[in-house]
Design an enzyme around this catalytic site. Sequence first.
Site, short mmCIF file in Angstrom:
data_model
loop_
_atom_site.label_atom_id
_atom_site.label_comp_id
_atom_site.label_asym_id
_atom_site.label_seq_id
_atom_site.Cartn_x
_atom_site.Cartn_y
_atom_site.Cartn_z
N TYR A 44 2.35 31.98 48.22
CA TYR A 44 3.78 32.30 48.08
C TYR A 44 4.12 33.54 48.89
CZ TYR A 44 4.65 28.86 44.45
OH TYR A 44 4.81 27.69 43.78
N ASP A 66 6.56 19.75 47.32
CA ASP A 66 6.27 21.16 47.05
C ASP A 66 5.75 21.84 48.33
OD1 ASP A 66 6.05 22.88 44.35
OD2 ASP A 66 4.40 23.47 45.67
N HIS A 117 9.22 16.59 39.55
CA HIS A 117 8.59 17.31 40.66
C HIS A 117 7.19 16.78 41.01
CE1 HIS A 117 8.07 20.73 43.28
NE2 HIS A 117 6.93 21.01 42.69
#
Length: 469
Positions: free
Chosen positions: A388, A239, A445
Amino acid sequence: MQRVQFLKDSFTGLDAFHKQIVIGTGVATGIALVYILHRRRQKVQTIPLGEGWWGAGDKPRSEDESINSFEVQTSDDEIKDLHERIDKTRYADPLENSTFQYGFNSTYLKSVASYWRHEFDWKKQVAMLNKYPHFKTKIEGIDVHFIHVRPTTHKNLKVVPLMLVHGWPGSFFEFYKILPLLTENHNGLTFEVICPSIPGYGFSEAPHKQGFNSLAAARIFLKLMERLGFSQFYLQGGDFGSLITINMAQMKPQCVKGLHLNMFSSRRGLKVMMSILIGSYLPFLVGLSREDVRRLFPFFEKNVWEILRETGYMHIQATKPDTAGCGVNDSPVGLAAYILEKFSTATNMEYRNLADGGLERKFSLDDLLTNIMIYWTTGSIVSSMRFYKENFKGYLDKRVDLRMKVFVPTGLVAFPMELMHCPKSWAQNRFTNIVSYTFMPRGGHFAAFEEPRLFATDVIQFVKKLEKL
Ligand SMILES: *[C@@H]1O[C@H](CO)[C@@H](O)[C@H](O)[C@H]1NC(C)=O
Ligand SMILES: *[C@@H]1O[C@H](CO)[C@@H](O)[C@H](O)[C@H]1NC(C)=O
């Protein structure tokens, strides 16, 4: 034209032996040229380290560089406040038979909240978090939190420093199950592990200034390793941890003995376009294995529609994180729904079709809620979401996009339920020295959290290969 004719004529005029010499010399020169061009292209490029300061207000003349031990703490007031808020939650009924299709099923959410309120024991979890030594140190104006786990024994063992970097919406706690595995004796090899919290996540202070992206995080973690006295070490990331550790390897390749990633992508060049077009019919022509084909196709369904369906949060967080963050920073149950939905679909997209999102198939509520509590008690969800926005700005910068290669020895591990599959032949466009590439039989994930044994085994085999053990 005449010159070409002349060359042709003189060539035809030669006897067989001399023709061979001319051809041979030509071929050799060609090979040498290709080799030189190749070497030039492979010349290690680095990202400039840069500099930054993220503290509140003006930068002071000097900074305290001490490393201080830290303990996770809680109080009766903190727990009472949490309980009151859980009790006051206002739920909206789910649509009939909607499972997790519209997001977190609120009927199931009530049972998670009930467990949190009546059975989950935060004090016990705090003691569990404190079983490894925690520290904080100030870098570029902000307190950086990390745990530092030494091997259980290091007699006659080669001790290898390794940094593990988490992502969103995870934390250093994702690695708790692999720590005891890594710090064992593996035929003469063992690990000394550093797990930091990304600034703005959990116990690391949030940056006070705009622009804190993966490059800044990478530089801060390089400074952290230097401060701890490590000049050469291994890195592992998935990630955002993948983005950060890649940037670390691009900034100081001489310090990074190996980079292990469980999420990675490559540049979409001609080779990738070709494999998308003909890969499912003629995989061998474009360097795809049978397993690659199984994981990639039908391409648009798996790599476009599924991604669009599952990444709405990314668009919000990359644009208006502070607005989206208001509700989840104020309501623990809202925060749990927001974060846990990711632990459902990022573990297996099919879990959308289960009434309870399949959450407890791979994780315990205690583990899931401990990760939520790391965000809740520190009030760090908004600052974690901002990462982000800062990184999407960064993608416009040529230095950090997918064209920038990675030159350190790299180990890639492909878990089958990861959001997007990246075949080895694609990864080679970006990672110039792939030492190992593993297809895992199961896992998604949050791989270290979900499949600790598989995960640790792959890290260990990668490091053993490089250490020649
Ligand atoms: C909804 O699920 C129930 C069983 O849980 C079933 O009896 C019913 O037919 C389903 N309704 C629809 C519209 O699928
Ligand atoms: C939500 O989950 C519960 C199980 O906790 C299930 O009984 C219920 O049918 C689910 N609701 C929907 C709308 O899928």
